[in-house]
Write an enzyme that holds these catalytic residues in place. Structure first.
Site, PDB file in Angstrom:
ATOM      1  CB  CYS A   1      31.716 -36.696  11.778  1.00 28.68           C
ATOM      2  SG  CYS A   1      31.361 -35.884  13.115  1.00 28.68           S
TER       3      CYS A   1
ATOM      4  NE  ARG B   1      36.536 -36.035   7.484  1.00 28.15           N
ATOM      5  CZ  ARG B   1      35.831 -35.757   6.491  1.00 28.15           C
ATOM      6  NH1 ARG B   1      36.294 -35.461   5.305  1.00 28.15           N
ATOM      7  NH2 ARG B   1      34.553 -35.260   6.601  1.00 28.15           N
TER       8      ARG B   1
ATOM      9  CD1 TRP C   1      34.151 -31.114  14.993  1.00 24.78           C
ATOM     10  CD2 TRP C   1      36.328 -31.809  15.599  1.00 24.78           C
ATOM     11  NE1 TRP C   1      35.054 -29.990  15.197  1.00 24.78           N
ATOM     12  CE2 TRP C   1      36.082 -30.247  15.562  1.00 24.78           C
ATOM     13  CE3 TRP C   1      37.625 -32.260  15.647  1.00 24.78           C
ATOM     14  CZ2 TRP C   1      37.390 -29.395  15.901  1.00 24.78           C
ATOM     15  CZ3 TRP C   1      38.746 -31.366  15.887  1.00 24.78           C
ATOM     16  CH2 TRP C   1      38.358 -30.013  16.241  1.00 24.78           C
TER      17      TRP C   1
ATOM     18  CG  ASN D   1      30.335 -35.071   8.797  1.00 22.53           C
ATOM     19  OD1 ASN D   1      30.315 -34.259   9.590  1.00 22.53           O
ATOM     20  ND2 ASN D   1      31.056 -35.138   7.733  1.00 22.53           N
ATOM     21  N   GLY D   2      27.552 -33.640  10.394  1.00 24.44           N
ATOM     22  CA  GLY D   2      26.979 -32.484  10.269  1.00 24.44           C
ATOM     23  C   GLY D   2      26.124 -32.089  11.532  1.00 24.44           C
TER      24      GLY D   2
ATOM     25  CD  GLU E   1      43.906 -13.343  11.713  1.00 27.73           C
ATOM     26  OE1 GLU E   1      44.611 -12.783  12.775  1.00 27.73           O
ATOM     27  OE2 GLU E   1      44.042 -14.190  11.362  1.00 27.73           O
TER      28      GLU E   1
ATOM     29  CE  LYS F   1      46.291 -16.564   9.359  1.00 31.74           C
ATOM     30  NZ  LYS F   1      46.053 -15.921  10.918  1.00 31.74           N
TER      31      LYS F   1
ATOM     32  CD  GLU G   1      50.004 -17.582  11.433  1.00 27.67           C
ATOM     33  OE1 GLU G   1      50.543 -18.245  12.016  1.00 27.67           O
ATOM     34  OE2 GLU G   1      48.765 -16.940  11.365  1.00 27.67           O
TER      35      GLU G   1
ATOM     36  CG  HIS H   1      50.904  10.265  16.056  1.00 28.11           C
ATOM     37  ND1 HIS H   1      50.945  11.391  16.373  1.00 28.11           N
ATOM     38  CD2 HIS H   1      49.381  10.123  15.610  1.00 28.11           C
ATOM     39  CE1 HIS H   1      49.604  12.206  16.442  1.00 28.11           C
ATOM     40  NE2 HIS H   1      48.809  11.112  15.845  1.00 28.11           N
TER      41      HIS H   1
ATOM     42  CE  LYS I   1      45.320 -24.784  13.931  1.00 25.85           C
ATOM     43  NZ  LYS I   1      44.687 -23.326  13.146  1.00 25.85           N
TER      44      LYS I   1
HETATM   45  C1  AGP Z   1      46.930 -18.226  14.015  1.00 23.48           C
HETATM   46  O1  AGP Z   1      47.122 -18.168  12.649  1.00 23.48           O
HETATM   47  C2  AGP Z   1      48.296 -18.725  14.853  1.00 23.48           C
HETATM   48  N1  AGP Z   1      48.674 -19.810  14.321  1.00 23.48           N
HETATM   49  C3  AGP Z   1      48.318 -18.479  16.212  1.00 23.48           C
HETATM   50  O2  AGP Z   1      48.457 -16.955  16.443  1.00 23.48           O
HETATM   51  C4  AGP Z   1      47.082 -18.942  17.061  1.00 23.48           C
HETATM   52  O3  AGP Z   1      45.980 -18.021  16.772  1.00 23.48           O
HETATM   53  C5  AGP Z   1      47.326 -18.581  18.320  1.00 23.48           C
HETATM   54  O4  AGP Z   1      48.331 -19.558  18.846  1.00 23.48           O
HETATM   55  C6  AGP Z   1      45.889 -19.187  19.558  1.00 23.48           C
HETATM   56  O5  AGP Z   1      45.613 -20.516  19.181  1.00 23.48           O
HETATM   57  P1  AGP Z   1      44.302 -20.883  19.762  1.00 23.48           P
HETATM   58  O6  AGP Z   1      43.173 -20.054  19.325  1.00 23.48           O
HETATM   59  O7  AGP Z   1      44.094 -22.220  19.595  1.00 23.48           O
HETATM   60  O8  AGP Z   1      43.977 -20.379  21.276  1.00 23.48           O
END
Ligand code: AGP
Length: 609
Positions: free
Chosen positions: A2, A27, A74, A100-101, A482, A486, A489, A505, A604
């Protein structure tokens, strides 16, 4: 997150409030509102949607006044809607609050106030503040705020104005930012510096538990004991872009550093001390319903999928229900074996990922109960689910998901413990022990982030790497996945994550002199096996960067570099172990001059097939 703005002075408040809210739009929010003292009353205008909706209404009917507060919301408690938007008022409308919070104990206060005849119109915790201030008001707004602070629990920043005392804004902060802007015959408050940069570069930063009384020609501060305190003026030399990142170079590194708070907020009011109870207001799953499930599917994309990979180990270990994890884009076309005895857990930061939403609908169509873990209140996935457990990470701006991932893990732990309690698969003391360890996580994450300079040095030296491998066993394999994503990407460096036992293997054929291998060794029960895997790749010439728990020092006799994370139970280790991997990806991308927050080819939220 928020956004709060406030103004008191000699100019019309509305344009200043609206400009401030616009500067806070980055934000993330789902509704907005303002309150202005217009001599006879305090007028409130608040609407769901973008700021433009509020703007249109204000054009039709201007509000004239030199005292006002504004807010972009938010949503956490209560769907995005006009009535849940801020500002909130007491019944008579002469006390108005923006917040906010999270007020952790708002439900108990709300019940008490209802017994005293107070009528609530929204689902928010903020409205409770407005009525509580009314309940405790005896002619002095500052005193009323101090009394409220003695009773509420949680993490919050809020600002209050009153028709009876229109010469001041009273505001407080606890674990949520709030600043005071110093003007000439006017003063400002805001959640964040960008909101007031066009008016002043002289600000006061409120410290934890401080209360401020803002008048147009004076500003006073009080500590949590009510003692008056004096403060240094902070001269802002940032430009607006830097200010939006609170001085961090990118949103991603800012969000990496927000994880201690995000993890804490997501646990707040759900993982309470001194009992085995898990408080899940948002989930209606009963013991009988849980008993009927013979399988759980966990379905997501990308980072959320990797959280599900951790979830498999966690739910099977704590709740002893078989878990199958699937990528949403595969699940939806696989004609999966799903029926009313299946619980499908959907994980999504945005709540809008098309593949994940489609997978949800496929499972629902086949009779499955849908429980979702989502970061955006009222998103499509949230609305389609039978139960939702919201992560309270705040908006995640960087494309690369960091704080959403760690808060998804927290949500998964909470659900697994909730299930273990309902099914009796863990004793109360075992559940209490895990909860006690969970509450240490924000601090452990904070401590681990302190290694950033070591990781930055390693990244600087190795940013020209062509391939980087990640390996781990058990839950560490999920963390390795993960870490690899990171890196790929945002730095565009090729990477693969492997179950360490699987390397021999085939993939070990790729290891040659100088190949960088990130080895994650946090699982005590698999540590010796992992040390052997490190030796295996070392024997082929690899450069091994190991991540291990303090005290497990054998690996440093074989790895080229070992970074230690604080001791943490195996099952909770991913929340801490992922920190160095996020930082490595970030610093590699920075060193390569990549667009860290907006990497090429990525969005995103992937709302297309
Ligand atoms: C994560 O770093 C990526 N940007 C991407 O893999 C993301 O996690 C994926 O598109 C899923 O998005 P969501 O969590 O909004 O569903």
């Amino acid at each position: 997150m928020c956004g709060i703005v406030g103004y008191i002075g000699y100019k019309n408040a509305v344009p200043i409030l609206m400009e401030g809210l616009q500067k806070l739009e980055y934000r993330g929010y789902d509704s907005a509102g303002v309150a202005v003292y217009t001599k006879e009353s305090i007028e409130v205008r608040k609407y769901k949607g973008r700021l433009s909706v509020l703007e249109e209404h204000l054009k039709k009917e201007t509000l004239d006044g030199c005292l006002g507060i504004g807010h972009t919301r938010w949503a956490t408690h209560g769907e995005p809607s006009d009535v849940n938007s801020h500002p909130h008022t007491n019944c008579s409308g002469d006390i108005v609050v923006v917040h906010n919070g999270i007020i952790e104990n708002y439900m108990s206060i709300k019940s008490m106030l209802k017994e005293h005849g107070y009528v609530f119109i929204s689902e928010t915790d903020t409205e409770v503040l407005a009525h509580y201030l009314d309940f405790l008001y005896e002619g002095d707004l500052v005193e009323a705020v101090k009394r409220v602070l003695e009773k509420i629990r949680g993490s919050y920043a809020f600002a209050v104005i009153s028709r009876k005392e229109p010469d001041k804004i009273v505001c407080v902060r606890k674990e949520n930012p709030l600043i005071v802007g110093i003007g000439n015959g006017e003063n400002f408050i805001a959640s964040d510096i960008p909101a007031i940069l066009n008016h002043t570069r002289k600000i006061y930063l409120l410290n934890e538990n401080e209360l401020a009384v803002i008048e147009k020609d004076s500003i006073s501060f009080f500590d949590e004991n009510g003692r008056k305190v004096s403060k240094e003026i902070f001269e802002v030399n940032w430009d607006v872009a830097a200010a939006e990142k609170e001085g961090f170079e990118h949103f991603m590194i800012k969000e990496i550093h927000e994880q201690p708070k995000a993890v804490k907020d997501t646990m707040t009011s759900r993982v309470l001390p001194d009992s085995a109870d898990i408080k899940l207001d948002d989930i209606k799953l009963t013991k009988e319903e849980l008993q009927k499930f013979d399988k759980i599917y966990m379905v997501a994309c990308g980072t959320a999928y990797h959280a599900c990979m951790v979830g498999k180990y966690v739910v099977e270990r704590l709740a002893r229900i078989p878990v199958e994890v699937d990528i949403a884009s595969e699940f939806r076309y696989r004609n999966p074996i799903v029926n009313e005895k299946t619980l499908t857990i959907i994980v999504s930061q945005s709540g809008e990922t098309l593949d994940t939403l489609a997978a949800l609908k496929e499972a629902k169509k086949k009779g499955s109960r849908i429980l979702s873990i989502v970061n955006v209140v009222g998103s499509s996935i949230a609305r389609e689910s039978h139960d939702v457990l919201y992560t309270w990470a705040g908006p995640e701006i960087a494309v690369a998901s960091t704080k959403a991932y760690t808060t998804q893990l927290i949500a998964i732990y909470i659900i697994a413990l909730y299930m273990s309690k309902l099914k009796g698969t863990l004793k109360d003391e075992e559940i209490t022990t895990i909860k006690d360890e969970m509450r240490k996580l924000p601090q452990l994450v904070e401590e681990t982030l302190k290694h950033k300079s070591i990781i930055q040095k390693f990244a600087t030296k190795n940013s020209n790497a062509k391939d980087i491998f990640y390996m781990g066993r058990g839950i560490d394999y999920a963390v390795a996945l993960e870490g690899s994503l990171k890196l790929k990407e945002i730095s565009y460096i090729h990477s693969e994550a492997y179950a360490a036992g699987e390397l021999k293997h085939g993939t070990i054929a790729l290891i040659e002199k100088g190949t960088i291998v990130m080895a994650v060794l946090t699982q005590d029960e698999l540590y010796e096996k992992m040390v052997s895997n490190v030796k295996e790749v070392k024997a082929r010439g690899a450069f091994v960067f190991a991540i291990a728990k303090e005290g497990n020092t054998e690996v440093e006799t074989v790895a080229d570099y070992t970074l230690y994370i604080p001791k943490v139970p195996d099952i909770l280790a991913p929340v801490v172990a992922v920190m160095p991997l996020q930082l490595l990806a970030y610093y590699m991308a920075v060193e390569k001059g990549c667009d860290v927050d907006k990497p090429r080819n990525l969005a995103k939220s992937v709302t297309v097939e």
